[in-house]
Design a protein around this motif. Structure first.
Motif, PDB file in Angstrom:
ATOM      1  N   SER A 246      -0.299 -35.243  19.347  1.00  0.00           N
ATOM      2  CA  SER A 246      -1.065 -34.456  18.324  1.00  0.00           C
ATOM      3  C   SER A 246      -1.593 -33.387  18.967  1.00  0.00           C
ATOM      4  CB  SER A 246      -1.966 -35.314  17.728  1.00  0.00           C
ATOM      5  OG  SER A 246      -3.013 -35.731  18.523  1.00  0.00           O
ATOM      6  N   ALA A 247      -1.880 -32.254  18.068  1.00  0.00           N
ATOM      7  CA  ALA A 247      -2.810 -31.055  18.601  1.00  0.00           C
ATOM      8  C   ALA A 247      -4.214 -31.542  19.142  1.00  0.00           C
ATOM      9  CB  ALA A 247      -3.069 -30.174  17.546  1.00  0.00           C
ATOM     10  N   TYR A 248      -4.795 -32.710  18.503  1.00  0.00           N
ATOM     11  CA  TYR A 248      -6.070 -32.965  19.143  1.00  0.00           C
ATOM     12  C   TYR A 248      -5.869 -33.449  20.578  1.00  0.00           C
ATOM     13  CZ  TYR A 248     -10.823 -34.934  18.900  1.00  0.00           C
ATOM     14  OH  TYR A 248     -12.165 -35.114  19.098  1.00  0.00           O
ATOM     15  N   ALA A 249      -4.761 -34.106  20.797  1.00  0.00           N
ATOM     16  CA  ALA A 249      -4.752 -34.805  22.064  1.00  0.00           C
ATOM     17  C   ALA A 249      -4.756 -33.778  23.255  1.00  0.00           C
ATOM     18  CB  ALA A 249      -3.275 -35.612  22.210  1.00  0.00           C
ATOM     19  N   THR A 250      -4.440 -32.326  22.892  1.00  0.00           N
ATOM     20  CA  THR A 250      -4.673 -31.392  23.950  1.00  0.00           C
ATOM     21  C   THR A 250      -5.929 -31.101  24.268  1.00  0.00           C
ATOM     22  OG1 THR A 250      -4.650 -29.489  22.320  1.00  0.00           O
ATOM     23  CG2 THR A 250      -2.592 -30.352  23.061  1.00  0.00           C
ATOM     24  N   MET A 251      -6.933 -31.455  23.599  1.00  0.00           N
ATOM     25  CA  MET A 251      -8.432 -31.057  23.832  1.00  0.00           C
ATOM     26  C   MET A 251      -8.824 -31.298  25.068  1.00  0.00           C
ATOM     27  SD  MET A 251     -11.710 -31.732  23.371  1.00  0.00           S
ATOM     28  CE  MET A 251     -12.037 -33.062  22.514  1.00  0.00           C
ATOM     29  N   HIS A 252      -8.655 -32.695  25.553  1.00  0.00           N
ATOM     30  CA  HIS A 252      -9.491 -33.419  26.660  1.00  0.00           C
ATOM     31  C   HIS A 252      -8.541 -34.370  27.132  1.00  0.00           C
ATOM     32  CE1 HIS A 252     -12.373 -35.242  29.405  1.00  0.00           C
ATOM     33  NE2 HIS A 252     -12.726 -34.094  29.456  1.00  0.00           N
ATOM     34  N   PRO A 253      -8.421 -34.896  28.374  1.00  0.00           N
ATOM     35  CA  PRO A 253      -7.574 -36.093  28.849  1.00  0.00           C
ATOM     36  C   PRO A 253      -8.315 -37.369  28.032  1.00  0.00           C
ATOM     37  CG  PRO A 253      -8.125 -34.808  30.633  1.00  0.00           C
ATOM     38  CD  PRO A 253      -8.843 -34.173  29.587  1.00  0.00           C
TER      39      PRO A 253
END
Length: 356
Positions: A246-253
């Motif tokens: 998901s796009a939100y998964a790219t935010m931080h590990p």
């Protein structure tokens, strides 16, 4: 979720049922035997109907009185717990004298019980306050303060999972999903995501898997606040969908892990349901067999992630096609590129190692 059956009349029962629609008996879920049973009152307690040889007596969870739980606890002595295996994790519930709060909390409890059932089937630890664990699992279900502009934020910190009551309101949740540009936002999805942060603490941080995690997801020591600001200011990086679920998964590990964990729980629960229904996907024009599968696997007892994925991917294609036929958006609006499949495998390996 598997299906159940009334032992008195044979009626098919679902996990959320409270009364058998055929014979009218009260129903209770028995967590130990993983069974939905028709029960009858026996004085101040309950017994399993039509099974007089069974001496075990049961009580309903205290939240049953508030129409917020259908789980039972075994009667063992003078100090039987008031709350069931799911509700004993509750620390804070909203002011239930407010009918809207009560209604939303009831919906939250439905999602929470499904979550706890999945965690139990996976054999994951669920420590509670008072048992000596340094980070027991605790739930706070909070309503926004009407006297201030401060809104409750759903999240996790040090074992405490906070769920905002607004997430139990379909209209408000859908408005938030649209505003945030999310493909998927559900109450159960929130539970699965936030509990992922909790099990990161237990399985990764405290489970000796930090280096393997960093190699797969990235270094969680990166500044979280800065990553959050960057995500909401700049959005996900180009090409994110080739590496993240998901796009939100790219935010931080940490968020990549939590999103992957949530999708793992989506997968095992849905596959259990499909297996219980005897579902089979076999398109006649699928000459290569890529969209074909017979779903006869117990997802909680599979050692290799490949067996789950072999059933999951064709099933999601079929479910999405069915939704489109009803004029609805895709039920599972996600793609799973190889890096995401590898991350799902990482989660699965940690879970199966814990279960042994």
């Amino acid at each position: 979720m598997k299906l159940f059956q009334c032992q008195c009349c044979g009626q098919v029962l679902h996990f959320e049922n409270t009364v058998c629609l055929r014979c009218g008996r009260s129903l209770g879920y028995l967590p130990g035997p993983d069974r939905m049973a028709a029960v009858e009152p026996d004085g101040a307690v309950w017994q399993i109907a039509a099974e007089t040889a069974d001496p075990q007596r049961w009580r309903f969870c205290k939240n049953w009185e508030l129409s917020a739980c259908n789980w039972m606890v075994p009667v063992q002595g003078n100090h039987d717990p008031e709350y069931c295996d799911a509700c004993r994790h509750n620390r804070t519930v909203p002011d239930l004298s407010d009918p809207d709060n009560h209604r939303r909390w009831q919906r939250i409890e439905v999602a929470k019980r499904r979550l706890i059932h999945t965690l139990t089937q996976l054999g994951l630890p669920r420590p509670v306050t008072g048992d000596g664990h340094p980070e027991p699992l605790v739930f706070d279900f909070l309503a926004d303060d009407p006297d201030t502009a401060q809104r409750v934020l759903t999240g996790h910190a040090d074992g405490v999972v906070t769920i905002s009551l607004t997430e139990a309101d379909d209209a408000e949740r859908e408005a938030m999903r649209s505003q945030m540009g999310e493909a998927y936002r559900t109450l159960l999805g929130h539970f699965r995501h936030e509990i992922g942060h909790y099990y990161w603490d237990l399985l990764v941080r405290d489970g000796g898997a930090l280096e393997a995690f960093r190699a797969m997801f990235g270094d969680e020591r990166a500044d979280y606040a800065a990553a959050l600001d960057r995500h909401y200011h700049d959005g996900p990086p180009p090409g994110w969908d080739s590496t993240h679920v998901s796009a939100y998964a790219t935010m931080h590990p940490w968020e990549d892990w939590a999103e992957t964990w949530a999708h793992y729980l989506h997968m095992v629960d849905t596959l259990e349901t499909a297996a219980a229904l005897g579902m089979k996907v076999d398109p006649q024009i699928d000459d290569e067999g890529e969209l074909s599968t017979g779903i006869d696997v117990n997802p909680f007892r599979v050692r290799r992630i490949q067996r789950l994925l072999a059933a999951w991917l064709p099933l999601t294609v079929a479910l999405n096609a069915m939704n489109r036929s009803m004029g609805q958006p895709d039920l599972y609006p996600f793609a799973l590129p190889q890096p995401v499949l590898d991350k799902l495998g990482f989660v699965h390996d940690l879970v199966t190692a814990r279960r042994g």
